[in-house]
Design a protein around this motif. Structure first.
Motif, short mmCIF file in Angstrom:
data_model
loop_
_atom_site.label_atom_id
_atom_site.label_comp_id
_atom_site.label_asym_id
_atom_site.label_seq_id
_atom_site.Cartn_x
_atom_site.Cartn_y
_atom_site.Cartn_z
N LYS A 88 -2.47 6.27 13.05
CA LYS A 88 -3.92 6.46 12.89
C LYS A 88 -4.22 7.47 11.78
O LYS A 88 -5.13 7.28 10.98
CB LYS A 88 -4.53 6.91 14.21
CG LYS A 88 -6.04 6.99 14.19
CD LYS A 88 -6.60 7.35 15.55
CE LYS A 88 -8.12 7.41 15.45
NZ LYS A 88 -8.73 7.72 16.72
N ILE A 89 -3.43 8.54 11.72
CA ILE A 89 -3.61 9.56 10.69
C ILE A 89 -3.41 8.97 9.30
O ILE A 89 -4.09 9.36 8.35
CB ILE A 89 -2.66 10.75 10.92
CG1 ILE A 89 -3.07 11.50 12.19
CG2 ILE A 89 -2.64 11.69 9.72
CD1 ILE A 89 -2.06 12.53 12.65
N LEU A 90 -2.48 8.02 9.17
CA LEU A 90 -2.22 7.40 7.86
C LEU A 90 -3.41 6.60 7.35
O LEU A 90 -3.53 6.36 6.15
CB LEU A 90 -0.99 6.49 7.92
CG LEU A 90 0.35 7.17 8.16
CD1 LEU A 90 1.47 6.13 8.12
CD2 LEU A 90 0.61 8.27 7.16
N ASP A 91 -4.28 6.16 8.27
CA ASP A 91 -5.49 5.43 7.90
C ASP A 91 -5.17 4.24 6.98
O ASP A 91 -5.80 4.06 5.94
CB ASP A 91 -6.50 6.38 7.24
CG ASP A 91 -7.89 5.77 7.18
OD1 ASP A 91 -8.22 4.94 8.05
OD2 ASP A 91 -8.63 6.11 6.23
N LEU A 92 -4.18 3.45 7.40
CA LEU A 92 -3.78 2.29 6.60
C LEU A 92 -4.85 1.20 6.65
O LEU A 92 -5.54 1.06 7.66
CB LEU A 92 -2.46 1.72 7.12
CG LEU A 92 -1.24 2.61 6.95
CD1 LEU A 92 -0.04 2.01 7.67
CD2 LEU A 92 -0.94 2.83 5.48
N PRO A 93 -4.94 0.42 5.58
CA PRO A 93 -5.86 -0.73 5.63
C PRO A 93 -5.45 -1.67 6.76
O PRO A 93 -4.27 -1.74 7.14
CB PRO A 93 -5.67 -1.40 4.27
CG PRO A 93 -5.09 -0.35 3.38
CD PRO A 93 -4.27 0.54 4.28
N GLU A 94 -6.40 -2.40 7.28
CA GLU A 94 -6.17 -3.36 8.37
C GLU A 94 -5.03 -4.32 8.01
O GLU A 94 -4.99 -4.89 6.92
CB GLU A 94 -7.45 -4.15 8.64
CG GLU A 94 -7.35 -5.10 9.81
CD GLU A 94 -7.32 -4.39 11.15
OE1 GLU A 94 -6.69 -4.92 12.06
OE2 GLU A 94 -7.93 -3.30 11.26
N THR B 2 1.16 5.38 0.56
CA THR B 2 0.52 6.55 1.17
C THR B 2 1.35 7.77 0.79
O THR B 2 2.55 7.81 1.07
CB THR B 2 0.47 6.42 2.70
OG1 THR B 2 -0.21 5.21 3.05
CG2 THR B 2 -0.25 7.61 3.32
N HIS C 64 0.86 -1.18 0.00
CA HIS C 64 0.00 0.00 0.00
C HIS C 64 0.90 1.24 0.00
O HIS C 64 1.88 1.29 0.75
CB HIS C 64 -0.90 0.02 1.24
CG HIS C 64 -1.82 1.18 1.29
ND1 HIS C 64 -3.01 1.20 0.61
CD2 HIS C 64 -1.72 2.36 1.93
CE1 HIS C 64 -3.62 2.35 0.83
NE2 HIS C 64 -2.86 3.07 1.63
N ARG D 136 1.48 -2.18 7.77
CA ARG D 136 2.35 -1.35 8.58
C ARG D 136 3.45 -0.76 7.69
O ARG D 136 3.88 -1.41 6.72
CB ARG D 136 2.96 -2.12 9.74
CG ARG D 136 3.87 -3.24 9.32
CD ARG D 136 4.38 -4.05 10.52
NE ARG D 136 5.21 -5.14 10.06
CZ ARG D 136 6.49 -5.02 9.74
NH1 ARG D 136 7.10 -3.88 9.82
NH2 ARG D 136 7.17 -6.07 9.33
N ASP E 114 -0.60 7.62 17.20
CA ASP E 114 -1.32 8.79 16.67
C ASP E 114 -0.99 9.03 15.21
O ASP E 114 -1.88 9.29 14.39
CB ASP E 114 -1.01 10.04 17.49
CG ASP E 114 -1.56 9.97 18.91
OD1 ASP E 114 -2.51 9.18 19.14
OD2 ASP E 114 -1.05 10.69 19.78
#
Length: 176
Positions: free
Chosen positions: A137-143, A49, A47, A146, A134
């Motif tokens: 969380k902002i990166l809003d990665l898929p489940e 970002t 993924h 990492r 924190d």
């Protein structure tokens, strides 16, 4: 530009101009990354970002500098764009996520060079991200994803000039 010329011209840029790169240029670089060879063609395990928000980049830079114990440094070198490569853990081939990320990033580094942009492979910010719930969380990665590596992109303060010589600078053993 020919591939070997891009390879020989590429340098790590550690000072970027603040101006943002155009979306079409960024898209070309991202597509180059997506064209990288990935182990077992498992592209779904990766993924990308794209960070271009100045406040978020400043927060990431500050968190990374803290990891290095050097609060006065800018580990993102003022880059206006950072692309984070995230991956799922591969249980069949442990560690391949780092190999895949390296291939993706190398393609992006060479594409950036070909397009006249500066770039630098980033690893330090990954520790900061993975140790900051924190920021993650902002990166809003898929489940299950990492961050494993990153690249900074932008216009270099010093233009890319000259080419290195094509030669072996790493010891090579031949077993014939």
């Amino acid at each position: 530009m020919e591939t070997l010329k891009a390879i020989l011209k590429r340098r790590s840029t550690r000072a970027f101009k603040p101006e943002q790169i155009p979306d079409d240029v960024l898209d070309t670089i991202l597509c180059a990354g997506c064209a990288a060879p990935v182990g077992m063609r498992d592209y779904d395990s990766l993924h990308l970002t794209v960070l271009q928000n100045k406040e978020l980049l400043a927060e990431l830079s500050k968190a990374t500098a803290k990891v290095f114990g050097r609060p006065d440094m800018d580990p993102l070198y003022g880059a206006p764009t950072v692309v984070i490569v995230s991956s799922t853990k591969n249980t069949k081939i442990p560690g391949i996520e780092y190999c895949n990320a390296a291939c993706v990033i190398e393609n992006m580094l060479l594409a950036a060079t070909d397009l006249g942009l500066g770039s630098v492979y980033l690893m330090g910010c990954i520790g900061a991200l993975n140790n900051s719930p924190d920021l993650l969380k902002i990166l809003d990665l898929p489940e299950g994803y990492r961050p494993v590596s990153a690249v900074a992109l932008g216009y270099p303060v010093e233009p890319l000039t000259g080419e290195k010589e094509l030669k072996k600078t790493i010891a090579v053993s031949y077993l014939r």
